[in-house]
Design a protein around this motif. Structure first.
Motif, PDB file in Angstrom:
ATOM      1  N   VAL A 146       1.116   0.566   8.941  1.00  0.00           N
ATOM      2  CA  VAL A 146       2.136  -0.126   8.166  1.00  0.00           C
ATOM      3  C   VAL A 146       2.767   0.833   7.167  1.00  0.00           C
ATOM      4  O   VAL A 146       2.102   1.265   6.229  1.00  0.00           O
ATOM      5  CB  VAL A 146       1.567  -1.327   7.385  1.00  0.00           C
ATOM      6  N   PRO A 147       4.052   1.185   7.370  1.00  0.00           N
ATOM      7  CA  PRO A 147       4.750   1.915   6.302  1.00  0.00           C
ATOM      8  C   PRO A 147       4.994   0.941   5.146  1.00  0.00           C
ATOM      9  O   PRO A 147       5.344  -0.211   5.383  1.00  0.00           O
ATOM     10  CB  PRO A 147       6.073   2.338   6.938  1.00  0.00           C
ATOM     11  N   GLY A 148       4.801   1.382   3.932  1.00  0.00           N
ATOM     12  CA  GLY A 148       4.972   0.516   2.764  1.00  0.00           C
ATOM     13  C   GLY A 148       6.316  -0.189   2.750  1.00  0.00           C
ATOM     14  O   GLY A 148       7.265   0.219   3.401  1.00  0.00           O
ATOM     15  N   GLN A 185      -8.854  -1.430  12.952  1.00  0.00           N
ATOM     16  CA  GLN A 185      -8.460  -0.917  11.646  1.00  0.00           C
ATOM     17  C   GLN A 185      -6.946  -0.940  11.454  1.00  0.00           C
ATOM     18  O   GLN A 185      -6.172  -0.825  12.406  1.00  0.00           O
ATOM     19  CB  GLN A 185      -8.980   0.505  11.463  1.00  0.00           C
ATOM     20  N   LEU A 186      -6.582  -1.051  10.190  1.00  0.00           N
ATOM     21  CA  LEU A 186      -5.192  -1.020   9.756  1.00  0.00           C
ATOM     22  C   LEU A 186      -5.031   0.195   8.840  1.00  0.00           C
ATOM     23  O   LEU A 186      -5.840   0.399   7.944  1.00  0.00           O
ATOM     24  CB  LEU A 186      -4.872  -2.309   8.998  1.00  0.00           C
ATOM     25  N   MET A 187      -4.013   0.977   9.094  1.00  0.00           N
ATOM     26  CA  MET A 187      -3.718   2.143   8.262  1.00  0.00           C
ATOM     27  C   MET A 187      -2.497   1.790   7.413  1.00  0.00           C
ATOM     28  O   MET A 187      -1.412   1.556   7.942  1.00  0.00           O
ATOM     29  CB  MET A 187      -3.425   3.346   9.165  1.00  0.00           C
ATOM     30  N   MET A 188      -2.677   1.734   6.105  1.00  0.00           N
ATOM     31  CA  MET A 188      -1.603   1.355   5.193  1.00  0.00           C
ATOM     32  C   MET A 188      -1.101   2.575   4.455  1.00  0.00           C
ATOM     33  O   MET A 188      -1.875   3.313   3.858  1.00  0.00           O
ATOM     34  CB  MET A 188      -2.133   0.312   4.197  1.00  0.00           C
ATOM     35  N   SER A 189       0.221   2.763   4.480  1.00  0.00           N
ATOM     36  CA  SER A 189       0.821   3.946   3.862  1.00  0.00           C
ATOM     37  C   SER A 189       2.019   3.543   3.003  1.00  0.00           C
ATOM     38  O   SER A 189       3.068   3.232   3.547  1.00  0.00           O
ATOM     39  CB  SER A 189       1.257   4.907   4.971  1.00  0.00           C
ATOM     40  N   PRO A 190       1.902   3.518   1.696  1.00  0.00           N
ATOM     41  CA  PRO A 190       0.711   3.696   0.878  1.00  0.00           C
ATOM     42  C   PRO A 190       0.004   2.361   0.635  1.00  0.00           C
ATOM     43  O   PRO A 190       0.613   1.305   0.690  1.00  0.00           O
ATOM     44  CB  PRO A 190       1.266   4.262  -0.424  1.00  0.00           C
ATOM     45  N   LEU A 198       0.237   0.630  16.859  1.00  0.00           N
ATOM     46  CA  LEU A 198       1.267  -0.368  16.609  1.00  0.00           C
ATOM     47  C   LEU A 198       1.802  -0.057  15.218  1.00  0.00           C
ATOM     48  O   LEU A 198       1.015   0.041  14.274  1.00  0.00           O
ATOM     49  CB  LEU A 198       0.677  -1.779  16.573  1.00  0.00           C
ATOM     50  N   VAL A 199       3.092   0.113  15.100  1.00  0.00           N
ATOM     51  CA  VAL A 199       3.700   0.376  13.797  1.00  0.00           C
ATOM     52  C   VAL A 199       4.440  -0.899  13.406  1.00  0.00           C
ATOM     53  O   VAL A 199       5.358  -1.322  14.105  1.00  0.00           O
ATOM     54  CB  VAL A 199       4.660   1.577  13.854  1.00  0.00           C
TER      55      VAL A 199
END
Length: 193
Positions: free
Chosen positions: A38-40, A62-67, A120-121
């Protein structure tokens, strides 16, 4: 003759910009991947991503959050994600990104560290075209597969609406077309947008 050519070019440019404004959403149906990124941005993005992780679309779970260090409605984003049903262990933080370009570069580097090849974005519908451009450029020459899933803003009644039906449609479209053109021109190397 020169005026006629300039007029034709101007009409072509305006036509393209109008078309682009109406076709910013190039989201796809969700596909199984190794991680959800996920882009912020608006809160609808990480909440949609949490739904996808819970539904089993991320094999890593997992989910990658940025930021991850953003605050929404006076609460840290991590609180919203745990309330949505994720555990802290399911949430990977990337806190250095300041733009869609740096979101892409930084999360791709994290994917490389983890050995992941697919993601997945999840981003807002109007933001998918620019996000795809950033991720494709940041991963050029690497063997990654990205699927782009659209999250939608909500109207006053709490219903999801596509960006052209949003009360802020003209502002959203103008801003995003402006930024997309900047990305086409690779201005993200000099301007943080």
């Amino acid at each position: 003759m020169k005026v006629k050519i300039l007029f034709i070019l101007l009409v072509a440019l305006v036509t393209y910009l109008v078309w682009l404004a109406k076709h910013l959403d190039i989201g796809q149906p969700p596909q199984k991947a190794e991680v959800v990124i996920v882009p912020g941005g608006e809160l609808v993005r990480p909440l949609k991503a949490a739904e996808l992780v819970k539904a089993g679309y991320a094999s890593s779970n997992q989910l990658m959050m940025s930021p991850l260090n953003e605050v929404y409605e006076d609460k840290p984003l991590i609180d919203h994600l745990t309330k949505a049903g994720l555990t802290r262990g399911q949430i990977l933080a990337e806190n250095e990104a300041t733009s869609t370009w740096t979101n892409a570069k930084n999360t791709i580097a994290m994917m490389e560290e983890k050995g992941w090849q697919s993601a997945l974005v999840v981003t807002t519908d109007y933001h998918t075209r620019r996000t795809r451009l950033a991720f494709e450029r940041a991963s050029r020459g690497k063997d990654f597969v990205f699927y782009y899933v659209s999250a939608h803003l909500k109207n006053r009644q709490g219903e999801e609406v596509a960006y052209p039906e949003s009360p802020k449609a003209l502002r959203i479209m103008a801003s995003e077309v402006y930024k997309y053109i900047g990305y086409l021109l690779k201005l993200y190397y000099w301007i943080d947008q």
